[in-house]
Each structure stands twice: as C-alpha cells, then as structure tokens.
Enzyme design. Structure first.
Site, short mmCIF file in Angstrom:
data_model
loop_
_atom_site.label_atom_id
_atom_site.label_comp_id
_atom_site.label_asym_id
_atom_site.label_seq_id
_atom_site.Cartn_x
_atom_site.Cartn_y
_atom_site.Cartn_z
N ASP A 239 0.84 -1.19 0.00
CA ASP A 239 0.00 0.00 0.00
C ASP A 239 0.88 1.25 0.00
OD1 ASP A 239 -2.45 -1.33 0.02
OD2 ASP A 239 -2.43 -1.53 2.21
N TYR B 250 6.73 -8.72 8.39
CA TYR B 250 6.36 -7.31 8.47
C TYR B 250 6.61 -6.75 9.87
CZ TYR B 250 3.62 -8.25 4.21
OH TYR B 250 3.22 -8.62 2.95
N ASP C 248 -7.14 0.64 8.07
CA ASP C 248 -5.84 1.30 8.16
C ASP C 248 -6.05 2.80 8.32
OD1 ASP C 248 -6.27 2.46 5.59
OD2 ASP C 248 -5.38 0.72 4.61
N ARG D 89 -3.34 -5.56 7.97
CA ARG D 89 -4.35 -4.67 8.55
C ARG D 89 -5.54 -5.43 9.09
NH1 ARG D 89 -7.41 -2.40 3.49
NH2 ARG D 89 -6.27 -3.38 1.79
#
Length: 296
Positions: free
Chosen positions: A43, A71, A85, A178
């Site tokens: 993103d 991550y 998010d 997310r």
C-alpha cells in the site's frame, strides 16, 4: 543506466508514499527497460521490500509471489476505520484501550499464530464476482466476504506505547496485516486499525540488501541489489545439466532426472554453467521444461 544483465530481479526498499506501480515506473526510467513487473504490492503508506523482475526474468514472478513474508507493523488501539488502516474513515472509537496492558496484548496476538481463517478487508484488491472489493466498497456496496485460510508463523509484540502497539508478523502470502490489526483490536475489546507497515522479508530476501526506491539511478546500489535469475530462486531445488541435456531442453525436450530424491511434480530450477536454463517439473523420472530461458 544499463541493467547489470539483460534479465534479473532487483530488491527495492519502497519508501512510504509512492505506490508499488510508481516504483516500477522509476525502475523503468532508471534502467531504460520497459519490461519490469513486481511480485506483490505494498500500500502507498507502507514501506519495505519489493522484488522487481526485469526483462526475461518477469517470467519468474509467479515463483516469487507466493513466498512467506515478514512485516513490522503499528496498530492504533481504540479506533476502527472502514479500511482497517489509517487511510480510512473512523467508524468507531473506544476508550477501553486505557485498560490494556502488555501481557493482555501479547497473549491476544499469540492466539493468531497457526492456520487461521481471516476475513479480508472490505477495501482490498481481492476480487468478488470478478470485481475488486475496493471498487464495490467505494460505491457503498456491502458484500459478504468469505474468510480465507492464511498461515501465521510468528507474531510478537515489539513495543507498547498505548494506544499504539508495535508488532512483528511472519506469515504466508495473502495475509492482510491490517486485518490482523483489526482482529487484534476486536479480540482485546477496543477495536484497532493499522497505522504503519514495513515489509522486511520476502522468502530468503531481506530489505537490508535492497536499494532505496529513491536511489534507483545509483549504479552501485542497483548492482548490489541485483539478483541474477539463478540466485533469485533459492527456494527451488536445483538440477544441473551438461551441454547435451541443455541443448535438448532448449528445444523443449525432457531429459532424464539424475536424482531420485525429488518428489513427483516438484518445480525445479535447472542450471547450465551456473546460469538458469529453465524452470521445469520432475515427472516420471525426467526433467520436463516449463519455461526455457535460452542460454540463461
């Protein structure tokens, strides 16, 4: 600037802000190569590792997209958004985060480890009925999303400065971080959304070996981040062939498989003179080429 070789894979550290397609466009301009593709988007607000396939190596993308990933993430407890998010609209606020402690959060996060059923975010690129979910969500449509099975290998809290929680997640491809932040918030009773995301690993590759997405014109950085096709597939079993077998493979012919240790149907990287000759499948005691790369 010319690429180090006609085809290869670049490890790029995408900064927060540009889209993954923006980084591809930068790489095209820097290398003067039109044929470049990525192996999984980030993103715009996220940063971290992208693998870009250049030239003939774009044919390797399908063998890289499904690799596990790691991550670093930051969740904000007590605020739920419609996108899960920071880019979405706040749809629920709770002050219950003030009663949380590190032990409670860590225990809740650890419950995600394993094979879980995850409902994708409503604003996602997942297709339902042939259309991207974010397009339907933007029209105000409500579509029931079926959960998907994803594997969480490791999940650990790195720091808590409420209402923010920093955590690390190692997971299968297709996992929405997310959604993990959203579900963590639900599990502790506060709601939550993802504030920041950084991808640090794809398969065997780490962001520490990547060139910055802001410095793709740097020849030295590009060279250091470049992977020849044979080095871009460390997760695939390797088979080495001689000149005679290589000539047959270049014509699409199967050759005998020397090893009896490889399972039937295994995907193989076939090397000739230490260069990638083809991607093949083990079948009936033979190497059957699927994608041939000429002389490597």
């Amino acid at each position: 600037m010319k690429p180090p070789s006609p085809g290869g894979v670049i490890r790029v550290d995408k900064p927060a802000g540009p889209t993954s397609h923006d980084i591809v466009a930068r790489a095209r301009r820097a290398l003067g190569v039109r044929r470049i593709g990525h192996t999984g988007t980030l993103d715009p607000f996220a940063s971290g590792l992208l693998l870009l396939c250049v030239g003939p190596a774009t044919r390797l993308a399908e063998y890289l997209t499904g690799l596990d990933k790691t991550y670093l993430a930051t969740a904000v407890m007590g605020q739920s958004t419609d996108t899960d998010d920071l880019e979405g609209e706040v749809v629920r606020v709770s002050e219950a985060w003030r009663e949380l402690d590190v032990a409670h959060i860590s225990e809740a996060l650890s419950e995600f480890v394993g094979l879980i059923e995850q409902v994708p975010p409503a604003f996602s690129a997942k297709k339902v009925g042939g259309e991207r979910m974010y397009r339907r969500a933007r029209r105000g449509e409500t579509v029931r999303l079926d959960p998907a099975s994803v594997q969480i290998h490791e999940a650990r809290v790195l720091g808590v400065d409420l209402p923010e929680v920093r955590f690390e997640l190692s997971c299968s491809s297709g996992t929405y971080v997310r959604a993990v932040a959203r579900d963590l918030g639900e599990r502790v009773g506060t709601g939550a959304h993802l504030k920041a995301l950084r991808r640090t690993r794809i398969g065997a590759f780490t962001v520490g070996d990547a060139v910055s997405g802001d410095e793709l014109h740097d020849a030295a950085g590009m060279k250091a981040a470049w992977l020849e096709p044979a080095r871009a597939l460390p997760h695939l079993p390797k088979v080495r062939v001689g000149d005679e077998e290589a000539a047959r493979i270049r014509h699409g012919q199967a050759v005998p498989l020397e090893s009896d240790e490889l399972p039937e149907g295994a995907t193989l990287a076939v090397l000739h003179d230490d260069e990638l000759l083809c991607i093949a499948t083990s079948s009936g005691g033979r190497v059957r080429p699927r994608k041939v790369f000429g002389d490597g």
